[in-house]
Scaffold this motif. Structure first.
Motif, short mmCIF file in Angstrom:
data_model
loop_
_atom_site.label_atom_id
_atom_site.label_comp_id
_atom_site.label_asym_id
_atom_site.label_seq_id
_atom_site.Cartn_x
_atom_site.Cartn_y
_atom_site.Cartn_z
N LYS A 14 -0.52 1.91 10.64
CA LYS A 14 0.65 2.68 10.19
C LYS A 14 0.87 2.48 8.69
O LYS A 14 1.11 3.42 7.95
N GLN A 15 0.75 1.23 8.26
CA GLN A 15 0.98 0.95 6.83
C GLN A 15 -0.09 1.61 5.97
O GLN A 15 0.19 2.13 4.90
N PHE A 20 -2.11 5.82 2.37
CA PHE A 20 -3.14 6.84 2.17
C PHE A 20 -2.50 8.18 1.82
O PHE A 20 -2.98 8.91 0.95
N ALA A 21 -1.40 8.48 2.51
CA ALA A 21 -0.68 9.72 2.23
C ALA A 21 -0.13 9.71 0.80
O ALA A 21 -0.14 10.73 0.12
N SER A 22 0.30 8.52 0.34
CA SER A 22 0.85 8.43 -1.02
C SER A 22 -0.22 8.67 -2.08
O SER A 22 0.08 8.92 -3.23
N LEU A 23 -1.51 8.60 -1.68
CA LEU A 23 -2.60 8.89 -2.63
C LEU A 23 -2.94 10.38 -2.65
O LEU A 23 -3.85 10.80 -3.36
N GLY A 24 -2.25 11.14 -1.80
CA GLY A 24 -2.48 12.59 -1.79
C GLY A 24 -3.44 13.05 -0.71
O GLY A 24 -3.83 14.21 -0.69
N PRO A 29 -4.36 14.85 10.75
CA PRO A 29 -5.27 14.61 11.89
C PRO A 29 -5.19 13.17 12.40
O PRO A 29 -5.50 12.90 13.55
N LEU A 30 -4.78 12.26 11.54
CA LEU A 30 -4.75 10.85 11.92
C LEU A 30 -3.45 10.49 12.66
O LEU A 30 -3.44 9.68 13.58
N THR A 31 -2.37 11.12 12.25
CA THR A 31 -1.10 10.81 12.92
C THR A 31 -0.99 11.54 14.26
O THR A 31 -0.24 11.14 15.13
N THR A 41 -11.27 13.88 9.28
CA THR A 41 -10.47 14.71 8.39
C THR A 41 -11.47 15.54 7.59
O THR A 41 -12.68 15.46 7.82
N ASP A 42 -10.98 16.31 6.62
CA ASP A 42 -11.90 17.13 5.84
C ASP A 42 -12.91 16.26 5.08
O ASP A 42 -14.05 16.64 4.88
#
Lengths: 205, 368
Positions: A14-15, A20-24, A29-31, A41-42
């Motif tokens: 989760k962390q 990872f999302a904060s890096l753009g 697909p992961l959540t 993912t792509d």
């Protein structure tokens, strides 16, 4: 072929995903993976495993990169590149015992999931102890009389407190870390360098 | 009946491929004028664990002999050959070996190697010859998906000399470099009060890649004679390999030695599809210091198991069955000579259809 990243299931997962999302990166697909243990993912293929197994998948080249706790790396010492610390999953290793426990002069029994770390710690102190390997809920061991103390990771200390244990000594600090397969880092460097650099830049910010 | 963990039986195609790899290796190295050498499987542990060699005692397969000495199954060819060569005639410079080494690691207990050792030769000549032999052998096996990595022990040694590390500190720093653990490298060096060296070493952990890495460091170290010399040497080897053929070459300037006896250029071959290491080696002049010898020594070892896994299965010869009787068995045996390219079996019963490619029936012939 997409780079394969092995993620430690559970809390670190989760962390990592919010990091990872904060890096753009797109993490939808992961959540939304449900119980799937392999998701693409792509840009990447992700596999989800327990911490020690993440190190195994990376060591044997099934995964190119891995996200795993520093505590697991210190315990297992896998043959991988241990590239950098990540800004989450902070914890420390501690010896804990029952509140008010008086130590006898007898050889102590120490319960832990981290037998290698425990052995090295007491060896460094010059103290002989008997180590009892447990797989989890090690806080039970002193309460039920299985051991005199435990060696375990502590984040907030709440679990210890709720089970009537207190920290006797803290001796190592950890965070989540990025590891890489030794060959992949060289052979797939053009694919892996951009993500490693991105993770590193964020770490340095 | 079970096998110990790490041991395994070898059968069929796998064995054929191993035999083919060994046979091709022998052909290649003999064509290049190497001479065979073999050391015993059982040696004293001290040969491999003394401070000049420094192998990890816990990984050796060992026992006590009747006098209480610790003996081991051969864990390393290079060390054993260095011991053996001290008694050999000095004129022979190039040696080859084939056989197993025994260590407890992730690859199991026994791994099969084929390798070369070149001693008392001009340093550059020996290193070029080692690498060119690797290219020659892999090409003979029709393996072209591989990458050769070059490194050098001298970079880490030079940069860490001002730190005046004790043995434990050096071990920790070397291990952190080996793992490319930048944060720990930085912390350990900073603790010694050398921020500039800390930054240099951290940058080195990322100094791997193509020729541009060497060009960058050639410029960076243009005023540091020792380091510039190392980059020049690696560049010579890099260019030589590229000129020889279409070979994927890479460098890792942050690589450190894993055994005390390495002392200069290090090489490693990766199979690019599987990521497995198919050969490794380098310069180890220091190994001969234990015999008070100051000589040039370089070599490399191929992992026969890995190569056998990826080569095309060897085509097996046609199977021929000669059906004989006790009276015609001798005739059948003589008939073998007429089919030197076939695998010839002699049976007293007519086999099932399809078991053999061809059947010759002599069972009912009358002999004089």
């Amino acid at each position: 072929m997409k780079p394969v990243i092995a993620l430690t299931k559970g809390r670190l997962e989760k962390q990592f995903l919010s990091f990872f999302a904060s890096l753009g990166y797109d993490i939808d697909p992961l959540t939304e993976k449900g119980r799937k243990l392999r998701v693409e993912t792509d840009e990447f293929a992700f596999i989800f495993a327990k911490g020690p197994d993440v190190t195994t998948y990376v060591q044997y080249g099934i995964a190119d990169l891995g996200i795993v706790g520093g505590d697991i790396l210190a315990e297992i010492q896998p043959d991988v590149y241990d590239l950098l610390p990540l800004p989450f999953g902070q914890c420390r290793m501690a010896v804990a015992t029952e509140k008010g426990k008086s130590w006898s002069n007898q050889k102590k029994y120490i319960a832990s999931k981290y037998t290698a770390i425990t052995k090295a710690f007491f060896k460094d102190k010059g103290e002989s102890v008997e180590i009892i390997k447990l797989e989890g809920s090690v806080e039970l061991a002193p309460i039920l009389g299985l051991a005199d103390a435990i060696v375990d990771i502590v984040e907030t200390g709440t679990t210890l407190k709720e089970n009537g244990l207190v920290i006797d000594e803290e001796f190592m600090e950890f965070s989540a870390r990025l590891i890489a397969n030794r060959s992949s880092l060289k052979i797939k460097r053009k694919q892996l360098n951009p993500i490693i650099e991105k993770l590193q830049q964020k770490e340095n910010e | 009946m079970f096998l110990p963990a790490g041991s395994q039986d070898q059968i069929g195609e796998k064995l054929n491929n191993q035999a083919h790899v060994n046979q091709m290796f022998r052909t290649v190295v003999q064509r290049r004028d190497y001479k065979a050498i073999e050391t015993p499987v059982v040696e004293y542990a001290e040969t491999f664990t003394n401070p000049h060699v420094g192998m990890d005692f816990s990984k050796l397969l060992k026992w006590f002999d009747r006098e209480g000495e610790i003996e081991v199954l051969r864990p390393d060819w290079t060390t054993a050959i260095a011991r053996a060569l001290m008694k050999q005639h000095r004129s022979q410079l190039k040696w080859f070996y084939q056989g197993s080494i025994f260590r407890q690691d992730k690859n199991g207990i026994e791994s099969r190697q084929a390798g070369i050792e070149i001693i008392r030769t001009d340093a550059l000549l020996g290193e070029m010859e080692s690498l060119f032999t690797a290219v020659d052998f892999l090409s003979t096996l029709s393996i072209d998906n591989y990458m050769i990595e070059l490194g050098h022990t001298g970079i880490f040694e030079y940069l860490t000399t001002p730190l005046e590390l004790d043995e434990k500190e050096e071990g920790l720093l070397r291990s952190a470099m080996h793992d490319k653990k930048k944060d720990v490298v930085y912390r350990l060096v900073l603790e010694k009060g050398h921020e500039e060296i800390a930054e240099q070493l951290v940058t080195l952990t990322q100094a791997f890649g193509g020729i541009s890495v060497l060009d960058d460091y050639m410029e960076k170290w243009q005023d540091v004679h020792e380091l510039k010399e190392i980059v020049c040497l690696l560049k010579k080897l890099f260019n030589a390999l590229e000129e020889l053929g279409d070979i994927d070459v890479t460098v890792d300037l942050g690589r450190v030695r894993q055994l005390p006896y390495y002392s200069g250029t290090m090489f490693r071959g990766y199979l690019t599809n599987s990521g497995e290491i198919c050969f490794s080696g380098g310069r180890y002049d220091k190994l001969y210091k234990q015999f008070n010898q100051n000589i040039s020594a370089v070599g490399l070892a191929f992992d026969v198991d890995q190569l056998a896994k990826i080569i095309e299965p060897q085509l097996e010869a046609k199977r021929l069955c000669i059906v004989a009787s006790p009276n015609t068995h001798i005739k059948a045996e003589k008939m073998r000579r007429d089919y030197p390219e076939c695998r010839v079996d002699i049976q007293y019963e007519v086999p099932q259809v399809g078991e053999y490619d061809q059947i010759i029936n002599l069972a009912n012939e009358v002999t004089g």
